[in-house]
Design a protein around this motif. Structure first.
Motif, PDB file in Angstrom:
ATOM      1  N   SER B 262     113.803 -29.854 -12.008  1.00 22.70           N
ATOM      2  CA  SER B 262     113.266 -30.281 -10.709  1.00 22.70           C
ATOM      3  C   SER B 262     113.817 -31.665 -10.350  1.00 22.70           C
ATOM      4  O   SER B 262     114.229 -32.421 -11.229  1.00 22.70           O
ATOM      5  CB  SER B 262     111.744 -30.389 -10.775  1.00 22.70           C
ATOM      6  N   ILE B 263     113.789 -31.974  -9.059  1.00 20.05           N
ATOM      7  CA  ILE B 263     114.300 -33.264  -8.573  1.00 20.05           C
ATOM      8  C   ILE B 263     113.244 -33.964  -7.723  1.00 20.05           C
ATOM      9  O   ILE B 263     112.570 -33.320  -6.912  1.00 20.05           O
ATOM     10  CB  ILE B 263     115.591 -33.045  -7.743  1.00 20.05           C
ATOM     11  N   VAL B 264     113.098 -35.279  -7.926  1.00 13.02           N
ATOM     12  CA  VAL B 264     112.242 -36.068  -7.040  1.00 13.02           C
ATOM     13  C   VAL B 264     113.104 -37.080  -6.291  1.00 13.02           C
ATOM     14  O   VAL B 264     113.910 -37.803  -6.882  1.00 13.02           O
ATOM     15  CB  VAL B 264     111.127 -36.804  -7.808  1.00 13.02           C
ATOM     16  N   HIS B 265     112.904 -37.112  -4.988  1.00 17.42           N
ATOM     17  CA  HIS B 265     113.704 -37.918  -4.064  1.00 17.42           C
ATOM     18  C   HIS B 265     112.811 -39.070  -3.568  1.00 17.42           C
ATOM     19  O   HIS B 265     111.690 -38.834  -3.125  1.00 17.42           O
ATOM     20  CB  HIS B 265     114.126 -36.983  -2.926  1.00 17.42           C
ATOM     21  N   CYS B 266     113.316 -40.307  -3.673  1.00 15.95           N
ATOM     22  CA  CYS B 266     112.553 -41.500  -3.264  1.00 15.95           C
ATOM     23  C   CYS B 266     113.327 -42.256  -2.189  1.00 15.95           C
ATOM     24  O   CYS B 266     113.917 -43.310  -2.459  1.00 15.95           O
ATOM     25  CB  CYS B 266     112.308 -42.409  -4.465  1.00 15.95           C
ATOM     26  N   PRO B 267     113.338 -41.744  -0.960  1.00 15.60           N
ATOM     27  CA  PRO B 267     114.218 -42.331   0.054  1.00 15.60           C
ATOM     28  C   PRO B 267     113.948 -43.804   0.368  1.00 15.60           C
ATOM     29  O   PRO B 267     114.895 -44.593   0.453  1.00 15.60           O
ATOM     30  CB  PRO B 267     113.999 -41.439   1.276  1.00 15.60           C
ATOM     31  N   VAL B 268     112.694 -44.194   0.531  1.00 15.73           N
ATOM     32  CA  VAL B 268     112.426 -45.577   0.937  1.00 15.73           C
ATOM     33  C   VAL B 268     112.924 -46.553  -0.131  1.00 15.73           C
ATOM     34  O   VAL B 268     113.651 -47.504   0.155  1.00 15.73           O
ATOM     35  CB  VAL B 268     110.924 -45.798   1.225  1.00 15.73           C
ATOM     36  N   VAL B 291     112.089 -29.514  -5.199  1.00 14.06           N
ATOM     37  CA  VAL B 291     112.220 -30.928  -4.802  1.00 14.06           C
ATOM     38  C   VAL B 291     110.865 -31.480  -4.360  1.00 14.06           C
ATOM     39  O   VAL B 291     110.122 -30.805  -3.640  1.00 14.06           O
ATOM     40  CB  VAL B 291     113.235 -31.099  -3.644  1.00 14.06           C
ATOM     41  N   GLY B 292     110.553 -32.694  -4.788  1.00 10.43           N
ATOM     42  CA  GLY B 292     109.381 -33.415  -4.311  1.00 10.43           C
ATOM     43  C   GLY B 292     109.798 -34.793  -3.826  1.00 10.43           C
ATOM     44  O   GLY B 292     110.929 -35.228  -4.052  1.00 10.43           O
ATOM     45  N   LEU B 293     108.880 -35.479  -3.145  1.00 14.31           N
ATOM     46  CA  LEU B 293     109.147 -36.851  -2.696  1.00 14.31           C
ATOM     47  C   LEU B 293     108.268 -37.834  -3.458  1.00 14.31           C
ATOM     48  O   LEU B 293     107.128 -37.513  -3.805  1.00 14.31           O
ATOM     49  CB  LEU B 293     108.851 -37.019  -1.208  1.00 14.31           C
ATOM     50  N   GLY B 294     108.806 -39.026  -3.676  1.00 15.98           N
ATOM     51  CA  GLY B 294     108.016 -40.061  -4.337  1.00 15.98           C
ATOM     52  C   GLY B 294     108.183 -41.393  -3.641  1.00 15.98           C
ATOM     53  O   GLY B 294     109.220 -41.670  -3.028  1.00 15.98           O
ATOM     54  N   THR B 295     107.158 -42.208  -3.738  1.00 13.24           N
ATOM     55  CA  THR B 295     107.247 -43.541  -3.129  1.00 13.24           C
ATOM     56  C   THR B 295     107.992 -44.520  -4.025  1.00 13.24           C
ATOM     57  O   THR B 295     108.432 -45.559  -3.563  1.00 13.24           O
ATOM     58  CB  THR B 295     105.845 -44.148  -2.919  1.00 13.24           C
ATOM     59  N   ASP B 296     108.091 -44.190  -5.324  1.00 11.64           N
ATOM     60  CA  ASP B 296     108.515 -45.165  -6.328  1.00 11.64           C
ATOM     61  C   ASP B 296     107.454 -46.277  -6.386  1.00 11.64           C
ATOM     62  O   ASP B 296     106.402 -46.160  -5.737  1.00 11.64           O
ATOM     63  CB  ASP B 296     109.915 -45.712  -6.008  1.00 11.64           C
ATOM     64  N   GLY B 297     107.708 -47.323  -7.156  1.00 13.04           N
ATOM     65  CA  GLY B 297     106.699 -48.383  -7.299  1.00 13.04           C
ATOM     66  C   GLY B 297     106.636 -49.271  -6.064  1.00 13.04           C
ATOM     67  O   GLY B 297     107.572 -49.334  -5.267  1.00 13.04           O
ATOM     68  N   CYS B 298     105.518 -49.985  -5.952  1.00 15.51           N
ATOM     69  CA  CYS B 298     105.297 -50.838  -4.776  1.00 15.51           C
ATOM     70  C   CYS B 298     106.224 -52.038  -4.720  1.00 15.51           C
ATOM     71  O   CYS B 298     106.304 -52.697  -3.684  1.00 15.51           O
ATOM     72  CB  CYS B 298     103.860 -51.337  -4.766  1.00 15.51           C
ATOM     73  N   GLU B 339     105.762 -27.639  -2.489  1.00 17.16           N
ATOM     74  CA  GLU B 339     106.958 -27.708  -3.355  1.00 17.16           C
ATOM     75  C   GLU B 339     106.701 -28.535  -4.618  1.00 17.16           C
ATOM     76  O   GLU B 339     106.991 -28.070  -5.727  1.00 17.16           O
ATOM     77  CB  GLU B 339     108.164 -28.232  -2.571  1.00 17.16           C
ATOM     78  N   PRO B 340     106.172 -29.768  -4.499  1.00 15.61           N
ATOM     79  CA  PRO B 340     105.898 -30.497  -5.744  1.00 15.61           C
ATOM     80  C   PRO B 340     104.815 -29.827  -6.598  1.00 15.61           C
ATOM     81  O   PRO B 340     104.822 -29.983  -7.823  1.00 15.61           O
ATOM     82  CB  PRO B 340     105.456 -31.883  -5.268  1.00 15.61           C
ATOM     83  N   ALA B 341     103.897 -29.088  -5.971  1.00 15.78           N
ATOM     84  CA  ALA B 341     102.909 -28.355  -6.792  1.00 15.78           C
ATOM     85  C   ALA B 341     103.636 -27.410  -7.746  1.00 15.78           C
ATOM     86  O   ALA B 341     103.212 -27.211  -8.895  1.00 15.78           O
ATOM     87  CB  ALA B 341     101.943 -27.597  -5.889  1.00 15.78           C
TER      88      ALA B 341
END
Lengths: 431, 431
Positions: B262-268, B291-298, B339-341
């Motif tokens: 699986s892949i997680v994409h963190c665009p911001v 594919v899922g999306l992530g915020t990454d760290g703050c 999708e991330p589920a």
């Protein structure tokens, strides 16, 4: 205490945006008859006392390019090719718009802008008499003009002229000349509009070099870029505000610099429509060209949130330049406050929190989980640009008048406007 | 009426995210003992009755990659080169963190996530015992594991092992193996961690091919990309979640597809750090990779708003591909729900509003100027992705428990947490 005074007291942080970009801690701001009279430790009594504890005071944001009435089409057609989107979706609806529809769309936009801390915007659309009515009812500062193309100049130039004369000395609405674009206005149209701008000594506002196709077509048919063409025509001067500018060549930038034109950058809209490039901002800044940010219309954004626009501006330009230091938080904030105030020739009046300036001010509520912790002054700017969203604005003052306090828009029945907009839109689409 | 029932009544729109992506109008949802029992016209009485008039009900959002405790560093250092940022700013602070700091940082993150409608997140950090304590106190669903590098495996593998055993059968916290990255974990470390994942039959989570330098260095020293290397080592299988993946080659994508990773994409985050490229999503989708999306760290975002992440994901990928039809609003919504589920192997439990699923649900308040008008079903999705912001969420339910209602987080003293976080951070920085 005068009959019209406001005191912001105990403001946690004041982001002045003054020439030294000072950030003040635990100060107050006293406003009288619409102007900032004192910044410091004032304990003066006032008609309105607004507690700034836990909040950040900053200049109201400037949306340097939008089509306010297009809120009507928010979410109506997304994820489409530009031509298909315009020709099959947007233009057919626009052709059915009546003046009252534009009034309602602009009314809705004004509500959204107040909520998101926009105190001044630059608008281009049709039926500007009706848009002006909405803007005055709500009380925003606005630069406004009827958009002119070749096909409507015969009818709309006299209408526009009348509009300009009517609003020339208003304290909130400033007329400008809206020429649509170099590809939709003939040389004759452009020259006529430039003449009008000269006659009234007002600004000109035009879409320029938004898409690659536009520039390639110009080069193919005329052997020049749109900017080179405008320059040869004699249209370019310090009154010209060029919007988008994604496909400027280095030579174009040099021309804009020499002619002292301004540029408005609309990152969200241009990404959404996949225009493929952002304006060459590094060179543009090197050449000291004035730059502002705009949301563009709601049909291609799909909101009017300048906090989002600031963040995306910083993100996309860092990405395009592969330089994480480019468009710092401070720079992004400048592009929605003091820099566009220069574009609109009102930096002596608004764009910063300084004594003598008009009170176009907003309070942002930092008592929220996504705005903690605070590491000191620099975090304030970082949080404003990278962590905030429009909904964090809780107070908006324009021209010394409190339009929103604690997220309540004063004296306006929002629900009623939402219903009228919904009815109008359903009628337009079903017709 | 049971002892634990909730009725959402008169919900304007229900965005089910079921396989047919149905959107229902004016329906109710009845929940009993944490599960969705009925979707329709239920008039059953319930312990909690929540009025859905003017609101949109949808599955809680999934943040597929973050470092929750890094809320502590929000706004501390921005607009810097990656190495300078890490080596001079972030790592020195991280080296001073104590377990209680991570607890507090994660507590703050959980508050922000509830407010922004995130009901499930995937976390990678240190002192996970303390993070788990925060997560349980607030009540989010979380995938969590101690991050392991070469330099800490000796001490942290036993710690991690104990953590895994403790939480293996919890209803909210699911342990996983957090291997930091191919460049910071030797082959021996990676193999040992894979062994642990196999032993407990749990997921693996790793940063992969985030920067161009990482990939070039690998190619130079080993003659292979990081993905080729991981494949040769035998690390890749359907349990592996690879985060970032900006610099995947076509061959890398094919390997991931073959190995069912699986892949997680963190665009911001990737735009802010100017990593220069987004993952090749067109090819990734063609190859049916989850594919899922992530915020990454703050510290590199700087918030945990998945609404923003959805919009920016759509914008940047449209821009990169020069295709305005790419990552439609519906697709963006899929990447934070159903999708991330699938990635987290819980699509039989959450990720959609369907009978029998666990009630991880949110209500978004559409009675706002920036969410009007509504042109019908499709506008609902467009408005959620392109116009909403996290603050529009007004109710958040996790595991059938109401955590936030009408924007009030129930039973938690937020102010107190803000103060504790501020104190902790000031101590870390001044030490």
């Amino acid at each position: 205490m005068t009959s019209n005074s406001i005191l912001f007291e105990n403001v946690d942080w004041i982001v002045t945006q003054n020439p030294r970009r000072e950030i003040l801690r635990n100060k107050s701001v006293y406003i009288e008859d619409g102007k900032i009279v004192e910044i410091g430790d004032s304990k003066l009594d006032a008609d309105h006392i607004i507690n700034g504890r836990g909040k950040v005071l900053l200049p109201g944001l400037i949306n340097s390019h939008t089509h306010s009435s297009m809120t009507l089409f928010r979410g109506y057609a997304d994820d489409m090719e530009l031509n298909h989107w315009l020709e099959d979706k947007i233009w057919p609806l626009e052709s059915k718009l009546k003046p009252h529809d534009c009034y309602l769309g602009s009314l809705l936009a004004c509500l959204e802008m107040i909520r998101f801390g926009i105190t001044c915007f630059n608008d281009m659309y049709i039926y500007v008499d009706d848009i002006a009515k909405a803007v005055k009812e709500i009380g925003l500062r606005c630069f406004l003009g009827e958009v002119i193309f070749d096909w409507n100049i015969g009818k709309q130039l006299p209408y526009s002229d009348k509009f300009t004369k009517k609003w020339l000395n208003d304290d909130l609405i400033t007329p400008l000349v809206n020429m649509h674009a170099p590809y939709s206005c003939s040389d004759e149209t452009l020259l006529k509009l430039k003449e009008t701008a000269d006659k009234y000594n007002i600004l000109m506002h035009m879409h320029v070099s938004e898409t690659e196709k536009e520039v390639r077509d110009f080069q193919k048919t005329r052997g020049k870029t749109p900017v080179e063409h405008l320059d040869r025509l004699g249209i370019l001067n310090d009154k010209l505000i060029a919007v988008h500018c994604n496909w400027l060549t280095n030579k174009d930038v040099d021309i804009f610099s020499r002619r002292n034109c301004s540029i408005v950058h609309c990152p969200v809209s241009n990404m959404k429509l996949a225009n493929g490039r952002m304006p060459p901002l590094k060179r543009i800044f090197e050449k000291n060209i004035r730059v502002g940010l705009g949301t563009d219309g709601c049909a291609s954004n799909n909101n009017l949130d300048m906090f989002e626009e600031m963040k995306v501006c910083s993100l996309i330009n860092k990405f395009q330049e592969r330089d994480p230091t480019f468009i710092s938080a401070q720079k992004a904030l400048d592009l929605v406050t003091i820099e566009p105030a220069k574009i609109f020739e009102i930096d002596n009046k608004i764009g910063s929190v300084e004594k003598g300036k008009i009170a176009d001010l907003i309070l942002v509520d930092f008592r929220k989980s996504h705005l903690h912790p605070v590491h000191g002054k620099n975090t304030i700017i970082s949080n404003l640009v990278y962590s905030c969203q429009g909904s964090d604005v809780d107070t908006t003052i324009i021209n010394g008048k409190v339009l929103m306090k604690d997220r309540e828009i004063l004296g306006i029945d929002e629900e009623k406007i939402f219903k009228e907009v919904q009815r109008a839109v359903e009628k337009i689409i079903s017709n």
